[in-house]
Design a protein around this motif. Structure first.
Motif, PDB file in Angstrom:
ATOM      1  N   LEU A  56       3.423  -6.849 -10.677  1.00 33.63           N
ATOM      2  CA  LEU A  56       3.538  -7.438  -9.344  1.00 33.63           C
ATOM      3  C   LEU A  56       2.276  -7.159  -8.542  1.00 33.63           C
ATOM      4  CD1 LEU A  56       7.201  -6.392  -8.461  1.00 33.63           C
ATOM      5  CD2 LEU A  56       6.391  -8.686  -9.075  1.00 33.63           C
ATOM      6  N   GLN A  57       1.837  -8.152  -7.815  1.00 36.75           N
ATOM      7  CA  GLN A  57       0.662  -8.026  -6.953  1.00 36.75           C
ATOM      8  C   GLN A  57       1.116  -7.873  -5.511  1.00 36.75           C
ATOM      9  OE1 GLN A  57      -2.136 -11.216  -7.353  1.00 36.75           O
ATOM     10  NE2 GLN A  57      -3.416 -10.533  -5.655  1.00 36.75           N
ATOM     11  N   VAL A  58       0.759  -6.765  -4.898  1.00 40.09           N
ATOM     12  CA  VAL A  58       1.155  -6.502  -3.518  1.00 40.09           C
ATOM     13  C   VAL A  58       0.296  -7.331  -2.570  1.00 40.09           C
ATOM     14  CG1 VAL A  58       1.331  -4.747  -1.715  1.00 40.09           C
ATOM     15  CG2 VAL A  58       1.960  -4.188  -4.079  1.00 40.09           C
ATOM     16  N   MET A  59       0.954  -8.019  -1.638  1.00 43.02           N
ATOM     17  CA  MET A  59       0.255  -8.879  -0.702  1.00 43.02           C
ATOM     18  C   MET A  59       0.272  -8.343   0.725  1.00 43.02           C
ATOM     19  SD  MET A  59      -0.655 -11.216  -2.826  1.00 43.02           S
ATOM     20  CE  MET A  59      -1.243 -12.529  -1.751  1.00 43.02           C
ATOM     21  N   ALA A  60       1.316  -7.571   1.073  1.00 35.73           N
ATOM     22  CA  ALA A  60       1.437  -7.079   2.445  1.00 35.73           C
ATOM     23  C   ALA A  60       2.241  -5.794   2.445  1.00 35.73           C
ATOM     24  CB  ALA A  60       2.121  -8.124   3.334  1.00 35.73           C
ATOM     25  N   VAL A  61       1.963  -4.931   3.435  1.00 36.23           N
ATOM     26  CA  VAL A  61       2.718  -3.697   3.603  1.00 36.23           C
ATOM     27  C   VAL A  61       2.978  -3.483   5.088  1.00 36.23           C
ATOM     28  CG1 VAL A  61       0.614  -2.266   3.635  1.00 36.23           C
ATOM     29  CG2 VAL A  61       2.831  -1.224   3.085  1.00 36.23           C
ATOM     30  N   ARG A  62       4.186  -3.050   5.427  1.00 37.43           N
ATOM     31  CA  ARG A  62       4.578  -2.764   6.806  1.00 37.43           C
ATOM     32  C   ARG A  62       5.330  -1.436   6.807  1.00 37.43           C
ATOM     33  NH1 ARG A  62       1.703  -6.469   7.059  1.00 37.43           N
ATOM     34  NH2 ARG A  62       2.045  -8.547   7.966  1.00 37.43           N
ATOM     35  N   CYS A  63       4.756  -0.420   7.422  1.00 35.68           N
ATOM     36  CA  CYS A  63       5.402   0.882   7.485  1.00 35.68           C
ATOM     37  C   CYS A  63       6.266   0.994   8.729  1.00 35.68           C
ATOM     38  CB  CYS A  63       4.362   2.001   7.517  1.00 35.68           C
ATOM     39  SG  CYS A  63       3.417   2.190   6.001  1.00 35.68           S
ATOM     40  N   GLY A  64       7.497   1.460   8.557  1.00 40.81           N
ATOM     41  CA  GLY A  64       8.271   1.944   9.675  1.00 40.81           C
ATOM     42  C   GLY A  64       7.933   3.406   9.858  1.00 40.81           C
ATOM     43  N   PRO A  65       8.487   4.070  10.878  1.00 41.01           N
ATOM     44  CA  PRO A  65       8.178   5.488  11.062  1.00 41.01           C
ATOM     45  C   PRO A  65       8.454   6.330   9.822  1.00 41.01           C
ATOM     46  CG  PRO A  65       9.258   4.630  13.018  1.00 41.01           C
ATOM     47  CD  PRO A  65       9.323   3.541  11.974  1.00 41.01           C
ATOM     48  N   TRP A  66       9.622   6.092   9.158  1.00 39.20           N
ATOM     49  CA  TRP A  66       9.995   6.906   8.004  1.00 39.20           C
ATOM     50  C   TRP A  66      10.292   6.070   6.770  1.00 39.20           C
ATOM     51  CZ3 TRP A  66      14.047  10.900  10.317  1.00 39.20           C
ATOM     52  CH2 TRP A  66      13.410  11.667  11.299  1.00 39.20           C
ATOM     53  N   ASN A  67       9.860   4.818   6.728  1.00 37.71           N
ATOM     54  CA  ASN A  67      10.086   4.000   5.542  1.00 37.71           C
ATOM     55  C   ASN A  67       8.952   2.993   5.398  1.00 37.71           C
ATOM     56  OD1 ASN A  67      10.793   2.020   7.468  1.00 37.71           O
ATOM     57  ND2 ASN A  67      12.970   2.505   7.286  1.00 37.71           N
ATOM     58  N   THR A  68       9.009   2.212   4.329  1.00 40.22           N
ATOM     59  CA  THR A  68       7.922   1.288   4.006  1.00 40.22           C
ATOM     60  C   THR A  68       8.493  -0.003   3.438  1.00 40.22           C
ATOM     61  OG1 THR A  68       6.523   3.195   3.445  1.00 40.22           O
ATOM     62  CG2 THR A  68       5.751   1.026   2.730  1.00 40.22           C
ATOM     63  N   TYR A  69       7.934  -1.133   3.866  1.00 40.74           N
ATOM     64  CA  TYR A  69       8.309  -2.452   3.340  1.00 40.74           C
ATOM     65  C   TYR A  69       7.075  -3.101   2.722  1.00 40.74           C
ATOM     66  CZ  TYR A  69      12.654  -2.033   5.991  1.00 40.74           C
ATOM     67  OH  TYR A  69      13.860  -1.606   6.480  1.00 40.74           O
ATOM     68  N   VAL A  70       7.281  -3.738   1.578  1.00 39.54           N
ATOM     69  CA  VAL A  70       6.159  -4.307   0.821  1.00 39.54           C
ATOM     70  C   VAL A  70       6.537  -5.713   0.358  1.00 39.54           C
ATOM     71  CG1 VAL A  70       4.788  -4.103  -1.294  1.00 39.54           C
ATOM     72  CG2 VAL A  70       5.320  -2.057   0.045  1.00 39.54           C
ATOM     73  N   TYR A  71       5.584  -6.646   0.496  1.00 43.31           N
ATOM     74  CA  TYR A  71       5.768  -7.977  -0.070  1.00 43.31           C
ATOM     75  C   TYR A  71       4.887  -8.109  -1.293  1.00 43.31           C
ATOM     76  CZ  TYR A  71       6.132 -13.040  -0.512  1.00 43.31           C
ATOM     77  OH  TYR A  71       6.372 -14.297  -0.998  1.00 43.31           O
TER      78      TYR A  71
END
Length: 381
Positions: A359-374
């Motif tokens: 999988l190729q990561v295109m975007a990342v968005r961190c919350g204070p204590w978690n992480t979201y990745v597209y």
């Protein structure tokens, strides 16, 4: 995202309030899992995460809240989540150009009337040139690029007319602004060195970072009390508080916990290397522990990788490389680093989940204590 290859959002880290992270079992997710309850996973266009809830915006314009706050609404262009305020940019009702900015109490479920609303009409596009307007980035920067949203009153705060804003990021006590020409400004609280001006003093107004003058910056990210920027050539500069290794600099807390990782230059945990003492400099002497880094410091990723995107949590950092790999480091208590455990790291470590699954990561968005990745499927060579 105009990516045609199949893709989806993944999440990992703290989900004690039922945020849509993977399977949702327990309070923590230690390794990336596809977002549950989101057939959605592939339809989500943007993510904004606060501590106790997350706002997902679909490509079709629907905002959906998950966690301590719930609710949904259509006709949404963007959303920005904080513990005290949920801000959505929605299509303006009735005829006429522009959109309506709405601020809601997170617990309102987007029902009733917003706390306040404001019509936002983008400024007329000007011809390209030295004084041309930059297209505004996502919330909390407003489309007119002349103001931004604050989680504390006054909710709408103006920017100086000479500031051509491209992106704005809010940390716990400070703000970073990326200008049209790639310059970086910071202001707010500075007691952890997060402003990057070489002092621990607060700055009431946007002040340019002298250490980055002449450098064209493409990305900025503000964490709890640390900051990151990525240059157009892929270099990473990082500064602020290093209590949990979020600056990828040696920190005493991890050394004392016997968790400071040195390993080989790749820092990929290939040999499971873990030492009990402090990191070592090239001459064999112990590296000094760094609690606060008040100036931007150049950070090299393993294998000489170039960065293209960055995001910061409360005390962790995530970077996407030009080749679509994800590196994380800093505080890992809730699995927010994605390395299948709760270890904290003061070195950039590649998240092997996406490599193993091509999988190729295109975007990342961190919350204070978690992480979201597209991420999308890699193209076969």
């Amino acid at each position: 995202m105009a990516e045609e290859r199949p893709g989806a959002w993944f999440g990992f880290g703290f989900c004690g309030f039922g945020q849509a992270l993977g399977s949702g079992r327990g309070r923590q997710v230690h390794s990336p899992e596809r977002l549950r309850a989101q057939d959605a996973g592939a339809d989500v266009g943007s993510v904004s995460a606060s501590w106790s809830y997350t706002a997902f915006v679909s490509r079709a314009g629907r905002v959906q809240l998950s966690g301590s706050a719930g609710g949904a609404a259509d006709g949404c262009r963007d959303a920005w989540a904080s513990e005290t305020l949920l801000v959505v940019l929605r299509d303006r009702p009735g005829p006429g150009p522009g959109a309506e900015l709405q601020a809601w109490a997170p617990g309102s479920a987007l029902r009733g009337e917003p706390l306040w609303a404001q019509t936002v009409v983008p400024e007329a596009k000007r011809e390209e040139g030295p004084g041309a307007e930059a297209q505004a980035g996502p919330l909390p920067l407003l489309p007119c690029a002349r103001a931004y949203v604050s989680p504390r009153p006054p909710f709408c705060r103006p920017l100086a007319p000479e500031l051509r804003a491209r992106r704005l990021e809010l940390g716990a006590e400070h703000a970073l602004l990326l200008g049209a020409a790639g310059q970086v400004f910071s202001w707010g609280g500075g007691r952890h060195g997060q402003l990057g001006h070489g002092t621990l003093e607060a700055e009431p107004e946007p002040r340019p970072l002298e250490a980055l003058q002449g450098l064209a910056v493409a990305e900025v990210a503000a964490g709890g009390w640390h900051s990151v920027c990525v240059s157009e050539t892929g270099d990473i500069y990082i500064w602020g508080w290093n209590e949990s290794g979020q600056l990828a600099l040696p920190t005493r807390s991890l050394a004392e916990d016997r968790k400071t990782v040195t390993g080989e230059a790749t820092a990929l945990k290939e040999a499971g290397s873990e030492v009990t003492g402090p990191a070592r400099a090239e001459d064999g002497a112990p590296d000094p522990f760094i609690a606060v880094q008040p100036f931007p410091a150049l950070l090299d990723l393993p294998l000489g990788s170039d960065a293209v995107k960055a995001s910061c949590g409360s005390r962790h950092t995530a970077v996407v490389t030009r080749t679509g790999e994800l590196y994380t480091w800093g505080w890992g208590k809730y699995g927010q680093l994605g390395h299948k455990d709760t270890t904290s790291w003061d070195r950039p470590c590649r998240v092997e989940y996406f490599v193993d699954r091509q999988l190729q990561v295109m975007a990342v968005r961190c919350g204070p204590w978690n992480t979201y990745v597209y991420a999308v499927d890699r193209e076969k060579s």
